[in-house]
Design an enzyme around this catalytic site. Structure first.
Site, mmCIF file in Angstrom:
data_model
loop_
_atom_site.group_PDB
_atom_site.id
_atom_site.type_symbol
_atom_site.label_atom_id
_atom_site.label_comp_id
_atom_site.label_asym_id
_atom_site.label_seq_id
_atom_site.Cartn_x
_atom_site.Cartn_y
_atom_site.Cartn_z
ATOM 1 N N ARG A 144 0.906 -1.154 0.047
ATOM 2 C CA ARG A 144 0.094 0.068 -0.139
ATOM 3 C C ARG A 144 1.106 1.190 -0.083
ATOM 4 O O ARG A 144 1.568 1.283 1.099
ATOM 5 C CB ARG A 144 -0.839 0.058 1.300
ATOM 6 C CG ARG A 144 -1.585 1.333 1.383
ATOM 7 C CD ARG A 144 -2.839 1.077 2.489
ATOM 8 N NE ARG A 144 -4.116 0.473 2.025
ATOM 9 C CZ ARG A 144 -5.200 0.577 2.448
ATOM 10 N NH1 ARG A 144 -5.304 1.158 3.451
ATOM 11 N NH2 ARG A 144 -6.266 -0.198 1.805
ATOM 12 N N HIS A 147 -7.200 0.613 -6.740
ATOM 13 C CA HIS A 147 -7.508 -0.299 -5.421
ATOM 14 C C HIS A 147 -8.229 -1.360 -5.917
ATOM 15 O O HIS A 147 -9.107 -1.733 -5.754
ATOM 16 C CB HIS A 147 -8.146 0.709 -4.263
ATOM 17 C CG HIS A 147 -8.217 -0.123 -3.198
ATOM 18 N ND1 HIS A 147 -7.585 -1.303 -2.725
ATOM 19 C CD2 HIS A 147 -9.058 0.299 -1.811
ATOM 20 C CE1 HIS A 147 -7.633 -1.534 -1.453
ATOM 21 N NE2 HIS A 147 -8.528 -0.566 -0.966
ATOM 22 N N GLN A 172 -10.171 -4.094 -3.906
ATOM 23 C CA GLN A 172 -11.481 -3.368 -3.339
ATOM 24 C C GLN A 172 -12.280 -3.582 -4.526
ATOM 25 O O GLN A 172 -13.432 -4.082 -4.279
ATOM 26 C CB GLN A 172 -11.265 -2.070 -3.169
ATOM 27 C CG GLN A 172 -12.588 -1.306 -2.640
ATOM 28 C CD GLN A 172 -13.104 -1.983 -1.281
ATOM 29 O OE1 GLN A 172 -12.266 -1.773 -0.389
ATOM 30 N NE2 GLN A 172 -14.431 -2.463 -1.161
ATOM 31 N N ASP A 199 -17.386 6.950 -1.550
ATOM 32 C CA ASP A 199 -16.093 6.755 -0.992
ATOM 33 C C ASP A 199 -15.910 8.105 -0.418
ATOM 34 O O ASP A 199 -16.719 9.051 -0.564
ATOM 35 C CB ASP A 199 -14.808 6.391 -1.878
ATOM 36 C CG ASP A 199 -13.502 6.096 -1.237
ATOM 37 O OD1 ASP A 199 -13.695 6.028 -0.041
ATOM 38 O OD2 ASP A 199 -12.605 6.298 -1.909
ATOM 39 N N CYS A 203 -16.588 1.323 0.285
ATOM 40 C CA CYS A 203 -15.380 0.825 0.612
ATOM 41 C C CYS A 203 -14.919 0.513 2.040
ATOM 42 O O CYS A 203 -14.196 -0.347 2.547
ATOM 43 C CB CYS A 203 -14.179 1.097 -0.386
ATOM 44 S SG CYS A 203 -13.847 2.697 -0.239
ATOM 45 N N ARG A 226 -13.587 -8.781 0.643
ATOM 46 C CA ARG A 226 -12.269 -8.744 0.489
ATOM 47 C C ARG A 226 -11.501 -9.925 0.558
ATOM 48 O O ARG A 226 -10.440 -10.261 -0.015
ATOM 49 C CB ARG A 226 -11.754 -7.616 1.420
ATOM 50 C CG ARG A 226 -12.434 -6.036 1.409
ATOM 51 C CD ARG A 226 -11.971 -5.643 0.049
ATOM 52 N NE ARG A 226 -10.446 -5.455 -0.252
ATOM 53 C CZ ARG A 226 -9.732 -4.458 0.385
ATOM 54 N NH1 ARG A 226 -10.464 -3.310 1.151
ATOM 55 N NH2 ARG A 226 -8.418 -4.474 0.488
HETATM 56 N N1 CP Z 1 -11.337 -0.518 2.272
HETATM 57 C C1 CP Z 1 -10.384 -0.581 2.674
HETATM 58 O O1 CP Z 1 -9.307 -0.622 1.831
HETATM 59 O O2 CP Z 1 -10.117 -0.422 3.812
HETATM 60 P P1 CP Z 1 -8.839 -0.105 4.691
HETATM 61 O O3 CP Z 1 -8.166 1.060 4.362
HETATM 62 O O4 CP Z 1 -9.137 -0.193 6.072
HETATM 63 O O5 CP Z 1 -7.689 -1.273 4.426
HETATM 64 N N1 NVA Z 2 -9.968 6.692 -1.305
HETATM 65 C C1 NVA Z 2 -9.761 6.372 -0.122
HETATM 66 C C2 NVA Z 2 -9.858 4.652 0.234
HETATM 67 C C3 NVA Z 2 -9.411 4.190 1.609
HETATM 68 C C4 NVA Z 2 -9.779 2.518 1.500
HETATM 69 C C5 NVA Z 2 -8.370 6.604 0.243
HETATM 70 O O1 NVA Z 2 -7.327 6.429 -0.451
HETATM 71 O O2 NVA Z 2 -7.909 6.948 1.374
#
Ligand code: CP
Ligand code: NVA
Length: 305
Positions: A101, A128, A131, A223, A263, A291
């Protein structure tokens, strides 16, 4: 040759559907311990916080018989403590897969380029994919099909939307986007998604009017307005996204059996009201659960012999 998952653009429609079929099968096994990843280790390199992604990967790898190491931003300070090249090469000598990440898409592309083991994108600024796989698994679970459905995404044209739009285009779900000026999705990704959608007889439409987008939609998706790393823009964004809240009034013209998706993490009172996210149309925790199943399907495809 090793295979990565950086974006679903790199996967064919048949492969995407295959992953969802596999995720459904895994879900039916209810977490039964398997041995597919016996003796294999997976590194989770996370530059940002996480609940769902981290926990579902750790639990998923365990259920497949493998072992996970969580490396937060204090451990592997990607590109700062040492170069991404050195991180990729070093980790490849220890583990069988890297789940990362990161802030910048460039970093995950570089990790994948230099790593000798599969790299899975656990979120970057552009995508993502894990997701999106869980999202379309949830959609098919609810409606029993992909084709003929319309998804309305209201809000920021961000990482989550990019991957969702690509996934929908791959499986034949129509997508309508509505968001304020200045927060449109990446134009190149939209063009790529439109080409895929055309092949699969579905459409991608972009607009400003949330009411138009939601009319008759089977799926309403939102989101956060402020993604991780954009905290300094909070006041500005909250102002600009004001007309893009999913609330009781907006959903009035949606399909009568519409589902609400997010999400997570979510902010009740900003992008969605508590009444909607906690109401009977919401499937957000099914999404969160999926997930686990969708990522296990990815791990099996990329890692199992
Ligand atoms: N939706 C999602 O990716 O959640 P987290 O940021 O908690 O992993
Ligand atoms: N768009 C959000 C998604 C989190 C799962 C972010 O990047 O923070």
């Amino acid at each position: 040759m090793k295979r990565d998952l950086i974006t679903l653009l790199d996967y064919s429609s048949a492969e995407v559907v295959g992953l969802i079929d596999s995720a459904d099968k895994l879900k039916k096994q209810k977490g039964k311990l398997r041995t597919d990843l016996k003796g294999k280790s997976v590194a989770l390199v996370f530059q940002k916080p996480s609940n769902r992604t981290r926990v579902s990967f750790e639990v998923g790898v365990h259920q497949l018989g493998g072992h996970c190491l969580y490396l937060g931003s204090d451990e592997i300070n990607l590109g700062k403590r040492e170069s991404t090249y050195d991180v990729a090469k070093t980790l490849s000598r220890y583990v069988h897969c890297i789940v990362a990440r990161v802030f910048d898409n460039k970093d995950i592309v570089e990790l994948a380029q230099y790593a000798d083991v599969p790299v899975i994108n656990a979120l970057c600024d552009l995508y993502h994919p894990c997701q999106a796989l869980a999202d379309i698994q949830t959609i098919r679970e609810q409606f029993g099909k992909f084709k003929g459905l319309t998804l309305a995404y209201v809000g920021d044209g961000n990482n989550v939307f990019h991957s969702l739009m690509i996934a929908c285009a791959k499986v034949g779900i129509n997508v309508r986007f509505a968001g304020p000026r200045g927060y449109d999705p990446n134009a190149w990704i939209v063009e790529e998604a439109k080409k895929i959608a055309k092949k699969n007889n579905c459409t991608i439409e972009l607009g400003r009017d949330a009411k138009e987008a939601v009319k008759g939609a089977h799926v309403i998706y939102s989101d956060v307005w402020v993604s991780m790393g954009q905290e300094k823009e909070t006041a500005q964004r909250v102002k600009e996204f004001k007309g893009y809240q999913i609330n009781e009034d907006l959903v009035k013209t949606a399909h009568k059996d519409y589902i609400f998706m997010h999400c997570l993490p979510a902010h009740r009172g900003l992008e969605v009201t508590a009444g909607i996210i906690d109401g009977k149309h919401s499937v957000v925790f099914d999404q969160a659960e999926n997930r686990l199943h969708a990522q296990k399907a990815v791990l099996l495809k990329l890692l199992a012999k």
